[in-house]
Design an enzyme around this catalytic site. Structure first.
Site, PDB file in Angstrom:
ATOM      1  N   ASP A   1      88.422  16.357  18.150  1.00  0.00           N
ATOM      2  CA  ASP A   1      89.180  17.586  18.314  1.00  0.00           C
ATOM      3  C   ASP A   1      88.956  18.276  19.667  1.00  0.00           C
ATOM      4  OD1 ASP A   1      90.734  19.803  17.842  1.00  0.00           O
ATOM      5  OD2 ASP A   1      89.685  20.480  16.043  1.00  0.00           O
TER       6      ASP A   1
ATOM      7  N   HIS B   1     103.066  20.946  15.013  1.00  0.00           N
ATOM      8  CA  HIS B   1     101.737  21.509  15.316  1.00  0.00           C
ATOM      9  C   HIS B   1     101.027  22.044  14.089  1.00  0.00           C
ATOM     10  CE1 HIS B   1      98.882  24.686  16.473  1.00  0.00           C
ATOM     11  NE2 HIS B   1      98.596  23.898  17.481  1.00  0.00           N
TER      12      HIS B   1
ATOM     13  N   HIS C   1      92.147  18.988   9.564  1.00  0.00           N
ATOM     14  CA  HIS C   1      91.297  20.066   9.061  1.00  0.00           C
ATOM     15  C   HIS C   1      91.434  20.227   7.536  1.00  0.00           C
ATOM     16  CE1 HIS C   1      90.358  20.915  13.171  1.00  0.00           C
ATOM     17  NE2 HIS C   1      91.586  21.310  13.467  1.00  0.00           N
TER      18      HIS C   1
ATOM     19  N   TYR D   1      99.901  18.707  23.195  1.00  0.00           N
ATOM     20  CA  TYR D   1     100.906  19.785  23.165  1.00  0.00           C
ATOM     21  C   TYR D   1     101.209  20.423  24.503  1.00  0.00           C
ATOM     22  CZ  TYR D   1      96.592  22.597  22.470  1.00  0.00           C
ATOM     23  OH  TYR D   1      95.343  23.136  22.557  1.00  0.00           O
TER      24      TYR D   1
HETATM   25 ZN   LIG Z   1      93.500  20.265  16.861  1.00  0.00          ZN
END
Ligand SMILES: [Zn+2]
Length: 456
Positions: free
Chosen positions: A323, A210, A272, A124
């Protein structure tokens, strides 16, 4: 006839189970043929025990350089994800494309050394430190591609669309300007990202809204349309605060909202998905999407516990991701996933696929399939003719493996030894880790040290 080589292993976990004395013939990076019960002959000695390489289905590579810098509680006794995020934003303010590349190269070398042969980079950080786009909109992504080329890891680059600071289309805040795109800018970014990975064999581009915080309903539809048949990755329901805000603004929980807004199916990876009600568990499981579980990071950030037992019983697919990269270890992700369930449910072998079956084998095969699906890797996967020659070998002479054969090898790797067992790693048939060490580790470490000393 293209580029050919043959590797021989004393035993191997093939797509249809364990086999001994295995010769794997590789042509142009893919497995052309597997023969069992064969002498080594003129094949190169691959090592003792061959496993297929796993995909790490969620990474923010630059966060590797922050590992260990956020383990101090501030004045607020309720230190949580949001205070960690504030520190992460300060850190990323300093990164330029070269810094990003140097940090990613070390993270990817470590992933390979731990048994991951592909990474999905949820990327990002697009613009310069003032928030202005670079002349090449994928300048930062090109650094990720260069780090993948330097280390040899398979890359699924997921450029992230980020436009808002909260549900309901709230404008972005300080710390987020380097991420923000309009849909038109994102379409250009996607095209530029395709060009950035054009030279990388087997690279895949994914589309990544996102989160439902950062993307409105209209933007989500536009992104799904732009995605075509690419994989789609989204963060969802990582934080209870996020669930509360979603309920306030939309009257629904994030996973419910996502399924209302989009046709979620096997192309999707829900990263997640920690805070889910039973009805949401069954929605995800039935959709064929992959739950992208990141147990070490979720533990480090104090996110919460995904109901993996219930989800697995409903037939849900999952894979694992490193992550935040606070630690990089494929076996440890799988161990942590199982241990969190054991601690919560006060039972053992929670994620074993059936009675009298190995928990390690079950975890490994789920993560292999789920990871490949999320990364957009076409079948066949694993050690099978036609698959990419992505192979990890373990040291059978390690003390942790004495007397083990077959599934107990996986159980001992995952629950006892961890990454120190990894010996050799090949991606697309190319040797990238030898004797547990990435072949370019020294140069990669030097560049990483220079970069982090400059930033800090
Ligand atoms: Zn992440």
């Amino acid at each position: 006839v293209g580029d050919q080589s043959t590797l021989w292993f004393r035993s191997a976990l093939l797509a249809d189970g364990w086999a001994d004395d295995v010769r794997i013939r590789i042509v142009d990076g893919r497995i052309a043929e597997i023969r069992r019960g064969e002498r080594r002959g003129d094949a190169a000695d691959g090592g003792e025990i061959a496993l297929p390489g796993l995909a790490n289905l969620h990474s923010h590579a630059f966060q590797r350089a922050m590992a260990g810098l956020t383990e101090r509680r501030g004045a607020d006794p309720c230190d949580d994800f949001w205070s960690w995020r504030a520190q992460m934003y300060r850190f990323l303010d300093a990164l330029d494309p070269q810094d990003n590349q140097a940090i990613a190269a070390l993270a990817y070398a470590e992933m390979l050394e731990s048994g991951f042969t592909r990474v999905v980079e949820f990327h990002y950080l697009h613009h310069d430190p003032k928030g202005a786009p670079y002349a090449n909109p994928a300048q930062m992504g090109a650094g990720i591609a260069a780090a993948a080329a330097e280390t040899g890891i398979g890359l699924t680059l997921a450029p992230v669309f980020y436009a808002h600071s909260d549900f309901g289309g709230a404008p972005p805040t300080g710390g987020q300007w380097r991420f923000v795109c309009s849909i038109d800018m994102y379409a250009d970014l996607l095209a530029a990202s395709e060009r950035a990975v054009a030279g990388l064999s087997g690279a895949v581009i994914a589309v990544a809204p996102h989160s439902l915080r950062a993307v409105t309903e209209e933007e989500l539809s536009a992104l799904v349309a732009l995605a075509g048949d690419r994989p789609i990755h989204i963060h969802v329901a990582e934080q209870q605060g996020e669930v509360r805000r979603c309920l306030e603004v939309h009257g629904r929980r994030p996973v419910e909202l996502l399924f209302d807004l989009a046709q979620v199916g096997p192309r999707w990876c829900l990263v997640h998905a920690t805070h889910v009600e039973p009805s949401e568990v069954s929605l995800i499981a039935r959709s064929g999407a992959v739950a992208g579980l990141c147990p070490i990071t979720e533990g480090n950030l104090g996110d919460g516990v995904f109901p993996a037992d219930e989800y697995a019983k409903a037939g849900g697919r999952f894979g694992v991701g490193a992550d935040s990269n606070v630690r990089i270890d494929a076996a440890e992700e799988l161990r942590m996933l199982e241990y969190v369930q054991r601690l919560t449910l006060r039972r053992r072998n929670v994620l074993a696929p059936g009675p009298d079956t190995s928990t390690g084998r079950g975890l490994f095969e789920q993560a292999l399939k789920g990871g490949a699906q999320a990364a957009g890797v076409a079948a066949p996967i694993g050690l099978a003719a036609g698959a990419s020659a992505d192979i990890v070998s373990l040291k059978a002479d390690d003390v942790h493996l004495v007397g083990r054969r077959g599934d107990p090898v996986l159980d001992s790797w995952i629950f006892s030894a961890g990454r120190s067992l990894v010996d050799g790693v090949w991606v697309g048939g190319r040797a990238v880790v030898h004797d547990g060490r990435h072949v370019r580790r020294s140069a990669i470490e030097r560049a990483y040290v220079r970069t982090v000393e400059k930033i800090l």
